[in-house]
Motif scaffolding. Sequence first.
Motif, mmCIF file in Angstrom:
data_model
loop_
_atom_site.group_PDB
_atom_site.id
_atom_site.type_symbol
_atom_site.label_atom_id
_atom_site.label_comp_id
_atom_site.label_asym_id
_atom_site.label_seq_id
_atom_site.Cartn_x
_atom_site.Cartn_y
_atom_site.Cartn_z
ATOM 1 N N VAL A 83 0.824 -1.213 0.000
ATOM 2 C CA VAL A 83 0.000 0.000 0.000
ATOM 3 C C VAL A 83 0.855 1.260 0.000
ATOM 4 N N LYS A 84 2.174 1.122 -0.094
ATOM 5 C CA LYS A 84 3.051 2.288 -0.082
ATOM 6 C C LYS A 84 2.989 3.013 -1.422
ATOM 7 N N VAL A 85 3.198 4.333 -1.378
ATOM 8 C CA VAL A 85 3.242 5.151 -2.582
ATOM 9 C C VAL A 85 4.708 5.364 -2.953
ATOM 10 N N ALA A 86 5.105 4.862 -4.113
ATOM 11 C CA ALA A 86 6.523 4.838 -4.492
ATOM 12 C C ALA A 86 7.161 6.225 -4.475
ATOM 13 N N SER A 87 6.422 7.233 -4.956
ATOM 14 C CA SER A 87 7.003 8.572 -5.057
ATOM 15 C C SER A 87 7.276 9.197 -3.691
ATOM 16 N N TYR A 88 6.684 8.632 -2.636
ATOM 17 C CA TYR A 88 6.874 9.184 -1.301
ATOM 18 C C TYR A 88 7.833 8.349 -0.456
ATOM 19 N N GLN A 89 8.396 7.301 -1.035
ATOM 20 C CA GLN A 89 9.297 6.451 -0.271
ATOM 21 C C GLN A 89 10.673 7.091 -0.152
ATOM 22 N N THR A 90 11.255 7.062 1.034
ATOM 23 C CA THR A 90 12.571 7.632 1.292
ATOM 24 C C THR A 90 13.427 6.608 2.014
ATOM 25 N N GLN A 91 14.536 6.219 1.382
ATOM 26 C CA GLN A 91 15.462 5.300 2.013
ATOM 27 C C GLN A 91 16.385 6.094 2.930
ATOM 28 N N THR A 92 16.648 5.556 4.103
ATOM 29 C CA THR A 92 17.511 6.254 5.061
ATOM 30 C C THR A 92 18.622 5.337 5.549
ATOM 31 N N VAL A 93 19.724 5.962 5.954
ATOM 32 C CA VAL A 93 20.843 5.250 6.580
ATOM 33 C C VAL A 93 21.281 6.079 7.783
ATOM 34 N N ARG A 94 22.176 5.510 8.587
ATOM 35 C CA ARG A 94 22.691 6.223 9.757
ATOM 36 C C ARG A 94 24.198 6.420 9.627
ATOM 37 N N GLY A 95 24.661 7.460 10.283
ATOM 38 C CA GLY A 95 26.094 7.741 10.253
ATOM 39 C C GLY A 95 26.523 8.532 11.476
ATOM 40 N N GLU A 96 27.812 8.426 11.826
ATOM 41 C CA GLU A 96 28.347 9.118 13.000
ATOM 42 C C GLU A 96 29.219 10.289 12.568
ATOM 43 N N VAL A 97 29.006 11.450 13.215
ATOM 44 C CA VAL A 97 29.764 12.649 12.884
ATOM 45 C C VAL A 97 31.166 12.523 13.480
ATOM 46 N N THR A 98 32.182 12.599 12.628
ATOM 47 C CA THR A 98 33.569 12.495 13.096
ATOM 48 C C THR A 98 34.294 13.836 13.089
ATOM 49 N N ALA A 99 33.779 14.794 12.305
ATOM 50 C CA ALA A 99 34.397 16.124 12.260
ATOM 51 C C ALA A 99 33.345 17.125 11.813
ATOM 52 N N LEU A 100 33.596 18.407 12.154
ATOM 53 C CA LEU A 100 32.610 19.447 11.834
ATOM 54 C C LEU A 100 33.347 20.757 11.567
ATOM 55 N N LYS A 101 32.989 21.427 10.457
ATOM 56 C CA LYS A 101 33.607 22.715 10.129
ATOM 57 C C LYS A 101 32.604 23.571 9.363
ATOM 58 N N ALA A 102 32.900 24.835 9.248
ATOM 59 C CA ALA A 102 31.999 25.741 8.538
ATOM 60 C C ALA A 102 32.040 25.449 7.041
ATOM 61 N N CYS A 103 30.939 25.705 6.372
ATOM 62 C CA CYS A 103 30.883 25.501 4.926
ATOM 63 C C CYS A 103 31.821 26.496 4.218
ATOM 64 N N LYS A 104 32.293 26.113 3.047
ATOM 65 C CA LYS A 104 33.244 26.940 2.303
ATOM 66 C C LYS A 104 32.625 28.280 1.922
#
Length: 428
Positions: A83-104
């Motif tokens: 019964v799912k609507v294909a156009s509304y399906q979103t695949q997700t994954v998880r990840g861990e933040v290892t570093a963070l800096k301001a955008c260029k």
Amino acid sequence: MASRNVGRRRADSRGNRRRKLEIPQGHGHGHGHGHGDHVVDTSVVNSDAIVARRVRIVVAAVLIPLILAAVVGMIVMWPGGDVKVASYQTQTVRGEVTALKACKDPDAQCDEATVKLTSGADKGKVVPIQVPKASQTTIPVKVGQSLMLGVIGNAKTLADRYTYVDHDRTGSLLLLAGLFAVAVVALSRWRGFAALIALAVTAVMLTQFILPAILKGENALLVAVVGGTVIMAIALFLTHGINAESSIALSGTVFALGLTVLLGWFFTKFCQLSGLASDGASGAKALVPGIDLTGLLIAGMVIGALGVLDDVTVTQAAAVWELSAANPSANRRELVSAGLRIGRTHVASVVNTLVLAYAGAALPVLLVFAIQGLPGRAVLSTESVAMEIVRGLVGSLGIIAAVPLTTALAAMAVADRSRDLVAEPEHL
């Protein structure tokens, strides 16, 4: 002379019944006598032949047909296929933040996080992800946190394949769920473990039947009634066992559920509620154009009231069982009167809880109206507020009705179950 003494003992017993009901911890009578701090054993009520015969009539005439009808309805409406609507399906994954800096780009209101993927096809790889700048969000992204990322299927490069969705709260939620499970089992032991299984069954019914069936286009109100009946039957019998007491509690729940449905349908029409003010209603309408939002609104009322109805009916049945175990010769009027005295206190607190729960859900909306300074009548007439009022009051009316309904059913089952005990010799 002997018959006169027996008659006197019967009269004395009838005169003392009310006092016995009011103080059940005193001189109770089950299969034997107890003194002092006597613990009332309600199992003698479930095993009583008179009670069993009366409850079998209720079960055969009412409960079994209703449960069978619900099971058949569930089978007929079970959503086949996807019964799912294909156009509304979103695949997700998880990840861990290892570093963070301001955008260029200095004008961009974002930070660039280096994220090591912990799930999905690219698990173990490191990707750059743009996340909201700390000053632009109330919950900033930090190094060491787990993020939920969306997957863009047609991306050409690994860097373009993943986008930031939200914080990954799976670990926190699992910790809270584990703490809840430990607390339930620690307090209620095996019965608490059974309650957790019933909770899992409820989750399965919601995700595998109720929601998919509504998305498929089935009548939302009918789906909620059928699913709610099956959920309550499984939850009550699994948690409290298949016996006379739980059968009476389930009967009271089903009757109160039916009344809640009727009241919800009437007052939704009477108050001219469309259901569009509900959260996600417009999105649901876009996905399923034929969905009945009014029926969906009533279905939400029914499901929202189920848990409290369960609590009230089980409590009332247990109260009458306790009273009957303390005084087997109590008649129907005495049991109903004593049971309602217990129920009044319970309902007063439960109704307040239910109304406050609905008010809490609508608190942001109420806050907006308060800022705007709208008059009270205008606020109440707004559908988003009127809808919550109808939810709370209809659910409360169902709870109120559950108390006398369940109490009366329980009293019919256990009243005068041991009349002959008053004729026993006085030295017993």
